[in-house]
Enzyme design. Structure first.
Site, PDB file in Angstrom:
ATOM      1  CE1 TYR A 170      -1.458  -1.377   2.104  1.00  0.00           C
ATOM      2  CE2 TYR A 170      -2.355  -2.156  -0.174  1.00  0.00           C
ATOM      3  CZ  TYR A 170      -1.235  -2.058   1.289  1.00  0.00           C
ATOM      4  OH  TYR A 170      -0.045  -1.693   0.741  1.00  0.00           O
TER       5      TYR A 170
ATOM      6  CG  LEU B 161      10.098  10.895  -7.041  1.00  0.00           C
ATOM      7  CD1 LEU B 161      10.592   9.685  -6.990  1.00  0.00           C
ATOM      8  CD2 LEU B 161      11.317  11.842  -7.530  1.00  0.00           C
TER       9      LEU B 161
HETATM   10  N1  LIG Z   1       4.304  -3.329   0.796  1.00  0.00           N
HETATM   11  C1  LIG Z   1       4.548  -2.254   1.148  1.00  0.00           C
HETATM   12  O1  LIG Z   1       4.380  -1.982   2.606  1.00  0.00           O
HETATM   13  C2  LIG Z   1       3.536  -1.064   0.812  1.00  0.00           C
HETATM   14  C3  LIG Z   1       3.834   0.438   1.450  1.00  0.00           C
HETATM   15  C4  LIG Z   1       3.613   1.368  -0.216  1.00  0.00           C
HETATM   16  C5  LIG Z   1       2.299   0.909  -1.403  1.00  0.00           C
HETATM   17  N2  LIG Z   1       2.685  -0.197  -1.272  1.00  0.00           N
HETATM   18  C6  LIG Z   1       2.007  -1.071  -2.377  1.00  0.00           C
HETATM   19  O2  LIG Z   1       1.936   0.077  -3.680  1.00  0.00           O
HETATM   20  C7  LIG Z   1       1.448   1.210  -4.222  1.00  0.00           C
HETATM   21  C8  LIG Z   1       1.587   2.643  -4.485  1.00  0.00           C
HETATM   22  O3  LIG Z   1       2.113   2.978  -4.131  1.00  0.00           O
HETATM   23  P1  LIG Z   1       2.041   4.104  -3.411  1.00  0.00           P
HETATM   24  O4  LIG Z   1       0.935   4.787  -4.064  1.00  0.00           O
HETATM   25  O5  LIG Z   1       2.762   5.243  -2.187  1.00  0.00           O
HETATM   26  O6  LIG Z   1       2.591   4.661  -5.385  1.00  0.00           O
HETATM   27  P2  LIG Z   1       3.185   6.497  -5.674  1.00  0.00           P
HETATM   28  O7  LIG Z   1       3.365   6.385  -7.234  1.00  0.00           O
HETATM   29  O8  LIG Z   1       4.768   6.845  -5.162  1.00  0.00           O
HETATM   30  O9  LIG Z   1       2.077   7.160  -5.034  1.00  0.00           O
HETATM   31  C9  LIG Z   1       0.955   7.385  -5.822  1.00  0.00           C
HETATM   32  C10 LIG Z   1       0.103   8.778  -5.320  1.00  0.00           C
HETATM   33  O10 LIG Z   1       0.195   9.610  -6.150  1.00  0.00           O
HETATM   34  C11 LIG Z   1       0.238   9.830  -6.418  1.00  0.00           C
HETATM   35  N3  LIG Z   1       0.232  10.218  -7.871  1.00  0.00           N
HETATM   36  C12 LIG Z   1       0.174   9.197  -8.889  1.00  0.00           C
HETATM   37  N4  LIG Z   1       0.558   9.401 -10.160  1.00  0.00           N
HETATM   38  C13 LIG Z   1       0.060  10.773 -10.112  1.00  0.00           C
HETATM   39  C14 LIG Z   1       0.667  11.486 -11.805  1.00  0.00           C
HETATM   40  N5  LIG Z   1       0.628  11.253 -12.499  1.00  0.00           N
HETATM   41  N6  LIG Z   1       1.089  12.887 -11.004  1.00  0.00           N
HETATM   42  C15 LIG Z   1       0.910  13.344  -9.836  1.00  0.00           C
HETATM   43  N7  LIG Z   1       0.224  12.724  -8.396  1.00  0.00           N
HETATM   44  C16 LIG Z   1       0.190  11.111  -8.775  1.00  0.00           C
HETATM   45  C17 LIG Z   1      -1.404  10.259  -6.165  1.00  0.00           C
HETATM   46  O11 LIG Z   1      -1.487  10.316  -4.648  1.00  0.00           O
HETATM   47  P3  LIG Z   1      -2.726  11.551  -4.677  1.00  0.00           P
HETATM   48  O12 LIG Z   1      -3.284  12.107  -5.462  1.00  0.00           O
HETATM   49  O13 LIG Z   1      -3.218  11.866  -3.340  1.00  0.00           O
HETATM   50  O14 LIG Z   1      -1.723  12.942  -5.375  1.00  0.00           O
HETATM   51  C18 LIG Z   1      -1.041   8.562  -5.944  1.00  0.00           C
HETATM   52  O15 LIG Z   1      -2.016   8.176  -4.864  1.00  0.00           O
HETATM   53  C19 LIG Z   1       0.061   0.992  -2.810  1.00  0.00           C
HETATM   54  O16 LIG Z   1      -1.504   1.132  -3.411  1.00  0.00           O
HETATM   55  C20 LIG Z   1       0.162  -0.534  -2.285  1.00  0.00           C
HETATM   56  O17 LIG Z   1      -0.456  -1.447  -3.237  1.00  0.00           O
HETATM   57  C21 LIG Z   1       2.697  -1.341  -0.976  1.00  0.00           C
END
Ligand SMILES: NC(=O)c1ccc[n+]([C@@H]2O[C@H](COP(=O)([O-])OP(=O)(O)OC[C@H]3O[C@@H](n4cnc5c(N)ncnc54)[C@H](OP(=O)(O)O)[C@@H]3O)[C@@H](O)[C@H]2O)c1
Length: 347
Positions: free
Chosen positions: A53, A241
């Site tokens: 990351y 979502l």
């Molecule tokens: N193991 C793996 O392969 C893998 C893969 C992916 C993620 N992860 C882990 O999972 C964590 C979370 O994944 P993700 O970031 O993809 O989660 P997510 O909850 O699906 O997306 C988070 C993104 O959505 C936006 N967001 C968050 N809250 C919001 C709200 N209330 N309203 C509108 N937009 C909102 C933000 O991006 P913007 O502000 O840019 O819109 C935020 O960075 C990562 O940080 C990582 O630690 C692991």
């Protein structure tokens, strides 16, 4: 905040885990530290990182997120002991040539990776060390499922787990987890641990959200029968979502706007259609669509701790509040109807 036992580890983690993969790319060090400070105040004691990351992973930014967490530990004496720290070693499916010439979960690479992570994180131990992707052909990150071909597998699970066991003995890691694994993979890990005394896998970190519930097909059973529960990632389908990308909108600074094309798996026609239905449903019930999507994930019995991702403290507060949101049976039923009409639109 509710705290739950991580497998058989004896460790309790908050039911909300703070993801970190925007730190060092979409977020500065100061912004990340502000999120960490606020997360602790909200009762979040579980942090998830990875050596590769921030995302999108690039050679120039490799390790930056861990370094940001490390500088937070260094600048807040005593804070390290207040959190359960998870990070990941990259595997073959991460397909990143800049990671040790092509990551593999073999002895040489794991030994090198853990020392790098510990140094950047400025700590002497990782609480949960996860393999980021298996070293054999599996469907990850929306890629199609390859036909399993044992002749082309990389490092055997046995070798990986034995090396991780040595790291436990050396005190560098406390527990082991997997990510982007299959039910077959988790059971193989458990079987080797039972036979050999290697560490037991305590958790699985896979994608799980309203647009992709494939996890339920085989792994939910593993979670509930073998106690290897889910740390769901991308619970908001990377923000989709929330509804903010509907009708072609591309809010400035948001992930899908910045990295156009990279995460298209969440923006296909069927994804948009399902998102529109979930957003309308949430609004009919007077609930914020993002909070409904998160509350759904958080309330599943096979979920241990939901990994949220935030680019601001405001998002962090709103997303964490979903942990106390109870979805009424009628709403849950309506969610199931949308799912049945358009199941798993994201690959
Ligand atoms: N193991 C793996 O392969 C893998 C893969 C992916 C993620 N992860 C882990 O999972 C964590 C979370 O994944 P993700 O970031 O993809 O989660 P997510 O909850 O699906 O997306 C988070 C993104 O959505 C936006 N967001 C968050 N809250 C919001 C709200 N209330 N309203 C509108 N937009 C909102 C933000 O991006 P913007 O502000 O840019 O819109 C935020 O960075 C990562 O940080 C990582 O630690 C692991």
């Amino acid at each position: 905040m509710e705290y739950r036992r991580l497998g058989t580890s004896g460790i309790d983690v908050s039911m909300v885990c703070l993801g970190t993969m925007t730190w060092g790319e979409q977020n500065t060090e100061a912004e990340a530290h502000a999120q960490l400070d606020r997360a602790l105040e909200l009762g979040i004691t579980f942090i998830d990182a990875a050596e590769i990351y921030p995302v999108p992973p690039r050679a120039e930014t490799y390790g930056r997120t861990e370094a940001i967490i490390g500088s937070w530990f260094a600048s807040r004496p005593g804070v390290r002991d207040k959190v359960i720290l998870a990070t990941k070693v990259a595997g073959a499916n991460n397909t990143l040539p800049h990671v040790r010439g092509g990551a593999r979960l073999d002895r040489r690479q794991i030994t090198e990776a853990i020392d790098g992570s510990l140094k950047r994180l400025r700590t002497d131990r990782i609480d949960l060390y996860q393999t980021h992707t298996p070293d054999r052909g599996v469907a990850v990150f929306g890629r199609p499922l390859p036909l399993p071909d044992p002749a082309r597998d990389g490092t055997p699970i046995k070798e990986t787990l034995d090396v991780l066991g040595e790291l436990v003995k050396a005190g560098k890691i406390r527990h082991v987890g997997v990510s982007n694994e299959t039910a077959y993979g988790v059971m193989r890990h458990l079987r080797h641990a039972e036979k050999s005394g290697a560490p037991r896998v305590q958790s699985i970190q896979n994608v799980y959200n309203l647009l992709n519930r494939r996890y339920e097909e085989a792994l939910a059973e593993v979670a509930l029968r073998a106690d290897v529960k889910l740390l769901p990632y991308s619970p908001l389908a990377m923000g989709v979502l929330s509804g903010k990308y509907l009708d072609g909108a591309r809010p400035p600074g948001a992930r899908m706007t910045l990295f156009h094309g990279r995460y298209n798996r969440y923006l296909g026609e069927r994804c948009i259609e399902a998102t529109r239905s979930y957003v309308a449903l949430a609004r009919r019930h007077g609930i914020d669509p993002a909070q409904m999507a998160l509350a759904y994930v958080m309330s599943r019995p096979f979920v241990l701790s939901t990994i949220i991702g935030c680019t601001s403290v405001e998002q962090l507060e709103r997303d964490t509040a979903a942990a106390t949101l109870k979805l009424e049976p009628e709403l849950l039923q309506a969610i199931e109807s949308v799912h049945a009409a358009n199941p798993n639109p994201a690959p």
